[in-house]
Motif scaffolding. Structure first.
Motif, PDB file in Angstrom:
ATOM      1  N   VAL A 135      27.181  10.617  30.446  1.00  0.00           N
ATOM      2  CA  VAL A 135      26.284  11.673  29.971  1.00  0.00           C
ATOM      3  C   VAL A 135      24.877  11.412  30.491  1.00  0.00           C
ATOM      4  N   THR A 136      24.291  12.422  31.096  1.00  0.00           N
ATOM      5  CA  THR A 136      22.909  12.357  31.561  1.00  0.00           C
ATOM      6  C   THR A 136      22.109  13.432  30.842  1.00  0.00           C
ATOM      7  N   VAL A 137      21.132  13.007  30.059  1.00  0.00           N
ATOM      8  CA  VAL A 137      20.312  13.924  29.269  1.00  0.00           C
ATOM      9  C   VAL A 137      18.954  14.069  29.939  1.00  0.00           C
ATOM     10  N   ALA A 138      18.551  15.298  30.195  1.00  0.00           N
ATOM     11  CA  ALA A 138      17.246  15.569  30.789  1.00  0.00           C
ATOM     12  C   ALA A 138      16.183  15.551  29.684  1.00  0.00           C
ATOM     13  N   LEU A 139      15.260  14.601  29.763  1.00  0.00           N
ATOM     14  CA  LEU A 139      14.190  14.484  28.772  1.00  0.00           C
ATOM     15  C   LEU A 139      13.028  15.406  29.133  1.00  0.00           C
ATOM     16  N   PRO A 140      12.159  15.691  28.187  1.00  0.00           N
ATOM     17  CA  PRO A 140      11.021  16.580  28.471  1.00  0.00           C
ATOM     18  C   PRO A 140      10.115  16.020  29.570  1.00  0.00           C
ATOM     19  N   GLU A 141       9.494  16.925  30.338  1.00  0.00           N
ATOM     20  CA  GLU A 141       8.594  16.519  31.418  1.00  0.00           C
ATOM     21  C   GLU A 141       7.381  15.788  30.849  1.00  0.00           C
ATOM     22  N   LEU A 142       6.983  14.709  31.539  1.00  0.00           N
ATOM     23  CA  LEU A 142       5.862  13.882  31.093  1.00  0.00           C
ATOM     24  C   LEU A 142       4.551  14.333  31.737  1.00  0.00           C
ATOM     25  N   PRO A 143       3.406  13.963  31.169  1.00  0.00           N
ATOM     26  CA  PRO A 143       2.119  14.313  31.778  1.00  0.00           C
ATOM     27  C   PRO A 143       1.971  13.689  33.166  1.00  0.00           C
ATOM     28  N   ALA A 144       1.146  14.323  33.991  1.00  0.00           N
ATOM     29  CA  ALA A 144       0.957  13.852  35.361  1.00  0.00           C
ATOM     30  C   ALA A 144       0.218  12.513  35.378  1.00  0.00           C
ATOM     31  N   LEU A 145       0.760  11.537  36.098  1.00  0.00           N
ATOM     32  CA  LEU A 145       0.185  10.206  36.297  1.00  0.00           C
ATOM     33  C   LEU A 145       0.524   9.751  37.697  1.00  0.00           C
ATOM     34  N   PRO A 146      -0.105   8.674  38.204  1.00  0.00           N
ATOM     35  CA  PRO A 146       0.301   8.143  39.497  1.00  0.00           C
ATOM     36  C   PRO A 146       1.772   7.748  39.481  1.00  0.00           C
ATOM     37  N   VAL A 147       2.496   8.140  40.537  1.00  0.00           N
ATOM     38  CA  VAL A 147       3.933   7.898  40.619  1.00  0.00           C
ATOM     39  C   VAL A 147       4.222   7.180  41.931  1.00  0.00           C
ATOM     40  N   ILE A 148       5.082   6.173  41.861  1.00  0.00           N
ATOM     41  CA  ILE A 148       5.491   5.421  43.045  1.00  0.00           C
ATOM     42  C   ILE A 148       7.005   5.223  43.008  1.00  0.00           C
ATOM     43  N   PRO A 149       7.617   4.873  44.156  1.00  0.00           N
ATOM     44  CA  PRO A 149       9.047   4.550  44.141  1.00  0.00           C
ATOM     45  C   PRO A 149       9.304   3.282  43.317  1.00  0.00           C
ATOM     46  N   ASN A 150      10.362   3.297  42.552  1.00  0.00           N
ATOM     47  CA  ASN A 150      10.704   2.155  41.716  1.00  0.00           C
ATOM     48  C   ASN A 150      10.997   0.915  42.554  1.00  0.00           C
ATOM     49  N   ALA A 151      11.451   1.135  43.807  1.00  0.00           N
ATOM     50  CA  ALA A 151      11.785   0.002  44.679  1.00  0.00           C
ATOM     51  C   ALA A 151      10.552  -0.797  45.079  1.00  0.00           C
ATOM     52  N   ALA A 152       9.373  -0.211  44.926  1.00  0.00           N
ATOM     53  CA  ALA A 152       8.157  -0.924  45.337  1.00  0.00           C
ATOM     54  C   ALA A 152       7.724  -1.957  44.310  1.00  0.00           C
TER      55      ALA A 152
END
Length: 358
Positions: free
Chosen positions: A270-287
């Motif tokens: 099961v994959t549940v889509a959570l509410p959209e979060l406020p805009a913040l700096p985003v980077i790839p998790n692999a970094a």
């Protein structure tokens, strides 16, 4: 390979494992101890509300009902006899009263003796007592009839309860006994489910379950359907969590029931889509790397790299993660490197990650 931190909103998702369950299930069995006479359905059969599923052996119930029928007829005859006795006693009492009044009038003219008057008065009292006794016999006969009818109604209800019927439209899920088996009161002979009430009993890690609530859209992947994704939604978030596995529990229902229906107990993702979060700096998790026990990234500045500790927030299933502290939008960071980086590492930036590992 490098990437640039960019400010944007992400829509995180929550992944969990669950099992297919029926919201409404029914365990059908006798209300009194008895032996199974016959079973008319088998596992997988579709049944309709009111359909006979099984019957218990009535043993001597039919004979007891017949005996009570005879007792009821006898009580009815006793009532008729008691009513006749009441009529007779009433007539005798009326006659005795009339004679008493007549002799009292004759005593006034001294046409009869006082002894004769007392005798008539005594006869009137005897007739009144006989009437009272007849009326009591009538009431007793009526009560006997009422008791016999109540006993018969109770046995008929017991007899009806020996016929096990489907309470709703559904599918037979289990057959727990065979004809000839002795069952105790409340023990289930047949188990059935309402196929329209299938849902997923899902488990989610408590650390990542922030924001989980009723009504959120979800995607369900069943093993029996070749990995196809089925739309659903969170129907309920359980108040009680699992303290042993440290998981929150939720019920996820299908928007449209799959065809064919999955078996009860099948594992589902099961994959549940959570509410959209406020805009913040985003980077790839692999970094994100760990250096000296601190989480951070290698930032590129003037062709050199240096390690910057950061505090990460939520992530989505696309591999992006929010940076709460430590980076600003536009900062360039290393995502992949051919070897482990240090503060003295010399770098060559490329957009082809595969070349780093040749």
């Amino acid at each position: 390979m490098t990437a640039t931190a960019e400010t944007r909103a992400i829509s995180p998702a929550l992944f969990g494992i669950g099992t297919v369950e029926a919201r409404f299930s029914y365990k059908i069995g006798p209300t009194i101890a008895g032996r199974i006479g016959q079973i008319r359905v088998d596992v997988g059969d579709k049944v309709q509300a009111g359909q006979v599923l099984a019957e218990m052996d009535p043993v001597d119930l039919d004979e007891r009902i017949a005996a009570l029928d005879a007792a009821i007829r006898r009580a009815e005859a006793a009532i008729q006899a008691a009513e006749a006795q009441v009529d007779d006693a009433t007539a005798r009492q009326d006659y005795a009263q009339t004679q008493t009044k007549r002799y009292e009038q004759l005593w006034k003219t001294r046409a009869v003796s006082e002894v004769a008057v007392e005798t008539k008065r005594q006869d009137s009292q005897v007739a009144l007592a006989a009437l009272s006794a007849a009326q009591s016999n009538l009431v007793a006969a009526q009560q006997d009839l009422q008791r016999n009818r109540a006993d018969r109604d109770g046995l008929i209800k017991q007899r009806e309860n020996l016929v096990l019927c489907a309470p709703v439209d559904g599918v037979i899920a289990a057959r727990n006994a065979e004809p000839g088996t002795t069952m105790v009161a409340g023990q289930a002979v047949i188990e059935m489910i309402d196929p329209k009430s299938l849902w997923i009993n899902a488990r989610f890690d408590q650390i990542a379950a922030t924001g989980l609530r009723k009504g959120l859209p979800a995607q369900i992947t069943l093993r029996s359907h070749g990995g196809a994704s089925i739309s659903g939604k969170v129907s309920r978030v359980e108040v009680l969590a699992d303290s042993v596995t440290e998981e929150n529990l939720a019920k996820v229902e299908f928007e449209t029931l799959p065809d064919p229906l999955p078996p009860i107990g099948e594992l589902a993702e099961v994959t549940v889509a959570l509410p959209e979060l406020p805009a913040l700096p985003v980077i790839p998790n692999a970094a994100v790397q760990t250096v000296d026990g601190k989480a951070g990234v290698w930032e590129v500045e003037d062709g050199k790299v240096h390690f910057v500790p950061i505090r990460v927030g939520a992530s989505d299933l696309d591999g992006d993660v929010q940076v709460m502290e430590g980076l600003l939008a536009g900062d360039e960071i290393v995502v992949h490197s051919a070897s482990r980086l240090t503060r003295t590492s010399r770098i060559h930036i490329t957009d082809k990650p595969a070349e780093l590992f040749k």
